[in-house]
Write a protein that holds these residues in place. Structure first.
Motif, PDB file in Angstrom:
ATOM      1  N   PRO A 120      21.802  31.263  42.340  1.00  0.00           N
ATOM      2  CA  PRO A 120      22.904  32.051  41.790  1.00  0.00           C
ATOM      3  C   PRO A 120      23.304  33.177  42.728  1.00  0.00           C
ATOM      4  O   PRO A 120      22.578  33.505  43.676  1.00  0.00           O
ATOM      5  CB  PRO A 120      22.329  32.591  40.475  1.00  0.00           C
ATOM      6  CG  PRO A 120      20.861  32.637  40.702  1.00  0.00           C
ATOM      7  CD  PRO A 120      20.541  31.479  41.602  1.00  0.00           C
ATOM      8  N   TYR A 135      24.272  40.255  41.267  1.00  0.00           N
ATOM      9  CA  TYR A 135      25.343  40.033  40.290  1.00  0.00           C
ATOM     10  C   TYR A 135      25.402  41.216  39.323  1.00  0.00           C
ATOM     11  O   TYR A 135      24.362  41.732  38.900  1.00  0.00           O
ATOM     12  CB  TYR A 135      25.094  38.734  39.529  1.00  0.00           C
ATOM     13  CG  TYR A 135      26.333  38.150  38.897  1.00  0.00           C
ATOM     14  CD1 TYR A 135      27.308  37.560  39.679  1.00  0.00           C
ATOM     15  CD2 TYR A 135      26.527  38.210  37.533  1.00  0.00           C
ATOM     16  CE1 TYR A 135      28.456  37.024  39.110  1.00  0.00           C
ATOM     17  CE2 TYR A 135      27.669  37.678  36.948  1.00  0.00           C
ATOM     18  CZ  TYR A 135      28.622  37.091  37.746  1.00  0.00           C
ATOM     19  OH  TYR A 135      29.764  36.572  37.175  1.00  0.00           O
ATOM     20  N   GLY A 153      32.073  33.202  27.881  1.00  0.00           N
ATOM     21  CA  GLY A 153      31.593  34.329  28.671  1.00  0.00           C
ATOM     22  C   GLY A 153      31.309  35.508  27.761  1.00  0.00           C
ATOM     23  O   GLY A 153      30.932  35.331  26.603  1.00  0.00           O
ATOM     24  N   HIS A 165      31.708  31.813  44.493  1.00  0.00           N
ATOM     25  CA  HIS A 165      30.444  32.198  45.101  1.00  0.00           C
ATOM     26  C   HIS A 165      29.846  30.982  45.814  1.00  0.00           C
ATOM     27  O   HIS A 165      30.359  29.859  45.713  1.00  0.00           O
ATOM     28  CB  HIS A 165      29.471  32.713  44.039  1.00  0.00           C
ATOM     29  CG  HIS A 165      30.054  33.766  43.146  1.00  0.00           C
ATOM     30  ND1 HIS A 165      30.401  35.017  43.595  1.00  0.00           N
ATOM     31  CD2 HIS A 165      30.355  33.736  41.811  1.00  0.00           C
ATOM     32  CE1 HIS A 165      30.887  35.720  42.591  1.00  0.00           C
ATOM     33  NE2 HIS A 165      30.869  34.972  41.495  1.00  0.00           N
ATOM     34  N   TRP A 199      28.919  28.240  42.381  1.00  0.00           N
ATOM     35  CA  TRP A 199      29.065  29.228  41.309  1.00  0.00           C
ATOM     36  C   TRP A 199      30.457  29.849  41.367  1.00  0.00           C
ATOM     37  O   TRP A 199      31.011  30.069  42.451  1.00  0.00           O
ATOM     38  CB  TRP A 199      28.015  30.323  41.435  1.00  0.00           C
ATOM     39  CG  TRP A 199      26.613  29.848  41.183  1.00  0.00           C
ATOM     40  CD1 TRP A 199      25.809  29.189  42.070  1.00  0.00           C
ATOM     41  CD2 TRP A 199      25.858  29.991  39.988  1.00  0.00           C
ATOM     42  NE1 TRP A 199      24.587  28.907  41.503  1.00  0.00           N
ATOM     43  CE2 TRP A 199      24.585  29.402  40.216  1.00  0.00           C
ATOM     44  CE3 TRP A 199      26.109  30.562  38.755  1.00  0.00           C
ATOM     45  CZ2 TRP A 199      23.592  29.367  39.250  1.00  0.00           C
ATOM     46  CZ3 TRP A 199      25.111  30.531  37.785  1.00  0.00           C
ATOM     47  CH2 TRP A 199      23.884  29.938  38.033  1.00  0.00           C
ATOM     48  N   SER A 253      33.054  32.886  39.282  1.00  0.00           N
ATOM     49  CA  SER A 253      33.241  33.952  38.287  1.00  0.00           C
ATOM     50  C   SER A 253      34.713  34.069  37.953  1.00  0.00           C
ATOM     51  O   SER A 253      35.577  33.985  38.840  1.00  0.00           O
ATOM     52  CB  SER A 253      32.721  35.297  38.804  1.00  0.00           C
ATOM     53  OG  SER A 253      31.320  35.325  38.852  1.00  0.00           O
ATOM     54  N   LEU A 256      30.930  33.175  33.937  1.00  0.00           N
ATOM     55  CA  LEU A 256      30.189  32.688  35.102  1.00  0.00           C
ATOM     56  C   LEU A 256      29.921  31.207  34.905  1.00  0.00           C
ATOM     57  O   LEU A 256      29.416  30.804  33.848  1.00  0.00           O
ATOM     58  CB  LEU A 256      28.880  33.465  35.275  1.00  0.00           C
ATOM     59  CG  LEU A 256      27.968  33.017  36.417  1.00  0.00           C
ATOM     60  CD1 LEU A 256      28.648  33.219  37.766  1.00  0.00           C
ATOM     61  CD2 LEU A 256      26.639  33.773  36.380  1.00  0.00           C
ATOM     62  N   GLN A 307      28.515  27.430  36.720  1.00  0.00           N
ATOM     63  CA  GLN A 307      27.754  26.777  37.781  1.00  0.00           C
ATOM     64  C   GLN A 307      28.042  25.285  37.698  1.00  0.00           C
ATOM     65  O   GLN A 307      27.717  24.622  36.719  1.00  0.00           O
ATOM     66  CB  GLN A 307      26.262  27.044  37.599  1.00  0.00           C
ATOM     67  CG  GLN A 307      25.449  26.899  38.894  1.00  0.00           C
ATOM     68  CD  GLN A 307      25.137  25.455  39.246  1.00  0.00           C
ATOM     69  OE1 GLN A 307      24.880  24.646  38.362  1.00  0.00           O
ATOM     70  NE2 GLN A 307      25.147  25.137  40.527  1.00  0.00           N
ATOM     71  N   PRO A 364      26.336  35.162  31.818  1.00  0.00           N
ATOM     72  CA  PRO A 364      26.243  36.049  33.001  1.00  0.00           C
ATOM     73  C   PRO A 364      25.172  37.116  32.852  1.00  0.00           C
ATOM     74  O   PRO A 364      24.663  37.608  33.866  1.00  0.00           O
ATOM     75  CB  PRO A 364      27.644  36.665  33.058  1.00  0.00           C
ATOM     76  CG  PRO A 364      28.225  36.513  31.702  1.00  0.00           C
ATOM     77  CD  PRO A 364      27.632  35.274  31.137  1.00  0.00           C
ATOM     78  N   HIS A 409      21.872  36.687  34.735  1.00  0.00           N
ATOM     79  CA  HIS A 409      21.833  36.718  36.199  1.00  0.00           C
ATOM     80  C   HIS A 409      22.169  38.097  36.766  1.00  0.00           C
ATOM     81  O   HIS A 409      22.413  38.216  37.964  1.00  0.00           O
ATOM     82  CB  HIS A 409      22.813  35.684  36.754  1.00  0.00           C
ATOM     83  CG  HIS A 409      22.501  34.278  36.343  1.00  0.00           C
ATOM     84  ND1 HIS A 409      21.537  33.513  36.969  1.00  0.00           N
ATOM     85  CD2 HIS A 409      22.993  33.505  35.338  1.00  0.00           C
ATOM     86  CE1 HIS A 409      21.461  32.324  36.382  1.00  0.00           C
ATOM     87  NE2 HIS A 409      22.338  32.289  35.389  1.00  0.00           N
TER      88      HIS A 409
END
Length: 403
Positions: free
Chosen positions: A283, A287, A311, A347, A351, A353, A389, A391, A398, A401
């Motif tokens: 991850p 964060y 989220g 990311h 990943w 956001s 977030l 993946q 979120p 992490h």
């Protein structure tokens, strides 16, 4: 005896006077528990923002690369902005608590003052009558003896009650001092906020222009992202398409370039030895939440429509600073129907956001950001900023992490 009456009257009157006026305080807290919770959260956010700012300032000072130094400096300044915002929130919560206690104390003092006001009036009337006139009036001497006996028994009680009253008034004055200190803290943080925000706006604009000049195809990519946002039937589909484009870009970037032909075949065999690879699902490091504020909706909570939250939602102060939750690349930055202005950050390792609810944007498509880089500001009215977030396209919590 007149001197005794006057002394008692002065004692009571002094206790009744001197209650400070209530200072103007912000509304927004229904109960003292709400204010105490908000104060604890704001102070914790203030400490976290201060720590991030110090760490990023050290990173900017150590960095020798101009781009890395600039990103760290902008993120450090954004952290200082959030520190000032949290300081304002803490001062407002402290002021609300102080004001509530002062109102309760003022109400109690008002009840205590009623019998003492009547006693003060009677004592002042008696103290103004000359002793010679009291002796000339029929029955006055007998009344005088009775009055003296009553006063002798009343004085200790009056002193006891006025002592408690004076103690309450001392507490009221100490609360007034605390309220003035909270107001001063709020003013100081507001001044710091204005200064740092103006610096941050200028710095963010410089970084956006540099990123645009460095990436020759940024305009074309921004146009493609805009087309995708118009074609996508909902936000999930937009994020999915951008994730697919980002995954393709990562695979292309990971392809090996042409290798020089080795002169020694043994060297070729040695160079082909397998190398340890980093985790493909790691991850984002460091964060963080994009904005300071209380969580109003948690991950997986049911919405009014029956759908589950993908989220979390955060209550943002008016014009609050919003930052990148993690390092990455801006895949989308612009308005999207029903969500205000949104930012999608790609990311590493698949990943992504998604931050929604921005009023202004300080980033552009293709720009590289670090954790804490300024993204923009919240609306002028209190509202919600949401963070998702994902993946590999799947929503994750979120909060699991945060670093």
């Amino acid at each position: 005896m007149n001197r005794s009456r006057a002394a008692i009257a002065g004692l009571v009157a002094a206790a009744l006077l001197g209650l400070p006026a209530l200072a103007q305080v912000p509304a927004g807290f229904d109960t003292p528990e709400d204010a105490r919770d908000a104060l604890a959260v704001a102070r914790q956010q203030q400490r976290n923002a201060r720590a991030r700012g110090e760490r990023l300032e050290q990173e900017a000072a150590r960095s020798r690369e101009t781009a890395t130094k600039a990103k760290a400096a902008a993120a450090a300044l954004a952290a200082r902005v959030q520190q000032a915002e949290a300081g304002i929130a803490a001062a407002e919560a402290q002021l609300a608590l102080t004001n509530r206690e002062r109102r309760a104390l003022a109400s109690k003092l008002a009840e205590r003052r009623k019998p003492l006001v009547r006693l003060t009036g009677a004592l002042q009337a008696m103290s103004r009558r000359p002793l010679a006139l009291s002796a000339l009036q029929p029955g006055s001497l007998r009344d005088l003896v009775y009055t003296r006996a009553v006063l002798d028994s009343t004085i200790p009680l009056v002193r006891q009650r006025t002592a408690a009253l004076r103690s309450d008034l001392d507490r009221a004055r100490s609360l007034e001092v605390a309220a003035r200190e909270a107001l001063a803290d709020r003013r100081d943080n507001e001044v710091a906020l204005r200064q740092r925000r103006s610096q941050l706006v200028a710095l963010a604009e410089q970084e956006r222009l540099k990123a645009k000049q460095a990436a020759g195809g940024a305009d074309r990519e921004a146009e493609r992202a805009l087309v995708l946002s118009e074609e996508a039937r909902d936000l999930d589909q937009l994020v999915g398409r951008l994730e697919a484009a980002g995954a393709l870009r990562e695979r292309l970037a990971a392809l090996p370039g042409p290798l020089p032909r080795p002169a020694d075949p043994t060297a070729a065999r040695l160079s082909a030895a397998p190398q340890p690879m980093p985790s493909a699902t790691e991850p984002p490091a460091r964060y963080q939440l994009p904005v300071a504020g209380a969580i109003t909706a948690g991950f997986g909570e049911a919405e009014a429509s029956g759908l589950r939250q993908a989220g979390i939602a955060l209550a943002a102060r008016p014009r609050a600073q919003i930052v990148a939750p993690g390092a990455g690349r801006i895949a989308f930055a612009g308005p999207y129907r029903g969500y205000g202005r949104i930012v999608i950050v790609e990311h590493a390792h698949g990943w992504t956001s998604l931050v929604t609810g921005l009023a202004t944007l300080d980033v552009a498509v293709g720009q590289q950001v670090t954790a804490g880089s300024p993204l923009g500001l919240a609306p002028a009215q209190r509202g919600e900023v949401t963070l998702e977030l994902r993946q590999g396209g799947e929503p994750v919590n979120p909060l699991d992490h945060l670093r």
